[in-house]
Write an enzyme that holds these catalytic residues in place. Structure first.
Site, short mmCIF file in Angstrom:
data_model
loop_
_atom_site.label_atom_id
_atom_site.label_comp_id
_atom_site.label_asym_id
_atom_site.label_seq_id
_atom_site.Cartn_x
_atom_site.Cartn_y
_atom_site.Cartn_z
CG ASP A 6 -14.63 -36.96 -10.91
OD1 ASP A 6 -13.39 -36.84 -11.59
OD2 ASP A 6 -15.75 -36.79 -11.44
CB SER A 7 -13.71 -32.81 -12.19
OG SER A 7 -14.07 -33.61 -13.03
CB CYS A 69 -10.63 -36.29 -11.56
SG CYS A 69 -10.55 -35.04 -13.00
CD GLU A 154 -20.87 -34.20 -16.69
OE1 GLU A 154 -21.42 -33.13 -16.36
OE2 GLU A 154 -20.03 -34.79 -16.19
CB CYS A 186 -11.98 -40.08 -19.43
SG CYS A 186 -13.59 -38.93 -19.08
CG HIS A 188 -17.71 -38.63 -17.77
ND1 HIS A 188 -16.81 -38.16 -16.84
CD2 HIS A 188 -18.91 -37.96 -17.46
CE1 HIS A 188 -17.35 -37.24 -16.19
NE2 HIS A 188 -18.51 -36.79 -16.66
N1 DGL Z 1 -13.27 -36.36 -14.37
C1 DGL Z 1 -12.63 -36.16 -15.60
C2 DGL Z 1 -11.49 -37.05 -15.96
O1 DGL Z 1 -11.52 -38.24 -15.56
C3 DGL Z 1 -13.60 -36.00 -16.81
C4 DGL Z 1 -14.44 -34.57 -16.62
C5 DGL Z 1 -13.70 -33.21 -16.64
O2 DGL Z 1 -13.30 -33.11 -17.62
O3 DGL Z 1 -14.00 -32.81 -15.48
O4 DGL Z 1 -10.47 -36.57 -16.74
#
Ligand code: DGL
Length: 267
Positions: A6-7, A69, A154, A186, A188
């Site tokens: 993930d990012s 992600c 976050e 997403c 989150h």
């Molecule tokens: N992990 C990203 C997503 O699911 C969200 C956080 C980001 O923008 O890096 O799109």
């Protein structure tokens, strides 16, 4: 070992769902926390960062990588599969994303219209719309980018009235569009699941890409015993990040409970 990329921290929602249904395997989590967020970046940049992450995860021993992600799945998944698997004729490694399993789950629900929420990148890429089309499903999609939700979550501000107000504003058009299902596209957003449910109302099915990815992985491993047998079953959990481990640990423990070690790595 199953790799989860993930990012940043958000992919832990996907990891949590996967571990719930497949606890016996070894897991390697990589959060590119030094370069998060990906959600507002260009396709080219997300592709480059994702390449570096995948390369690192394969070197570290992951056999199956889940691109948790949504933004990276939207912009880079096909490219990663082509570059690291197809072009090299690699058969003993796999890269899977979160969009396809989510779309397949919604197709099974047989609704005529669905909503998608995600980062600006995911929504602008129209990756969900394209996946429905690819699977031959003629469904009306209404989507909304919700760029403020990731920072609010976050910062642990997501239970505050301000966050709920912002969410209501983001969801207004989707409610007017009369969607029957809403995809949380997403990493989150599952943390705000209750709020999504309350705002959209009982008649709208809220679909978490984290949950659907986990369910579909169980099925995938049954259908691919040749991949399943490459995965070690030692219940090892490794957490690696590209920035300081401290802030990651705080969010991770809030979500997953106590974590032994978070390692700082360079991609
Ligand atoms: N992990 C990203 C997503 O699911 C969200 C956080 C980001 O923008 O890096 O799109």
């Amino acid at each position: 070992m199953i790799g989860i990329f993930d990012s940043g921290v958000g992919g832990l929602t996907v990891m949590k769902e996967i571990i719930k249904v497949l606890p016996e395997y070894d897991y390697l989590y990589l959060g590119d926390t030094a370069r998060v967020p990906y959600g507002n970046r260009s396709r080219e940049v997300v592709m480059k960062f994702s390449e570096e992450a995948i390369e690192w995860m394969f070197k570290r021993g992951a056999k199956l990588v889940i691109v948790a992600c949504n933004t990276a799945s939207a912009f880079a998944l096909r490219h990663l599969q082509d570059k690291y698997l197809v072009e090299r004729g690699v058969k003993d490694k796999k890269i899977l994303g979160v969009i396809r399993p989510t779309v397949e789950a919604v197709i099974k629900m047989k609704f005529d219209r669905a909503g998608v929420v995600g980062t600006r990148g995911t929504i602008n890429s129209k990756a969900y719309d394209k996946e429905f089309e690819k699977l031959g499903h003629n469904i009306k999609i209404c989507s909304a980018a919700c760029p403020l939700l990731v920072p609010l979550i976050e910062e642990n501000w997501y239970k505050k009235p301000e966050a709920i107000m912002i969410l209501k504003k983001y969801l207004k058009d989707l409610k007017d569009c009369n969607v029957k299902a809403l995809i949380l596209g997403c990493t989150h957003y599952p943390l705000m699941m209750k709020d999504f449910k309350r705002i959209m109302g009982k008649r709208v099915k809220i679909v978490s890409s984290a949950e659907e990815t986990a369910k579909s992985l169980v099925d995938y491993l049954k259908r691919h015993p040749e991949i399943e047998k490459l995965l070690k079953k030692g219940k090892k959990r490794e957490f690696c990040v590209t920035d300081s481990p401290d802030s990651f640990r705080c969010f991770a423990e809030h979500l997953m409970g106590k974590i032994n070690k978070v390692e700082h790595v360079e991609l």
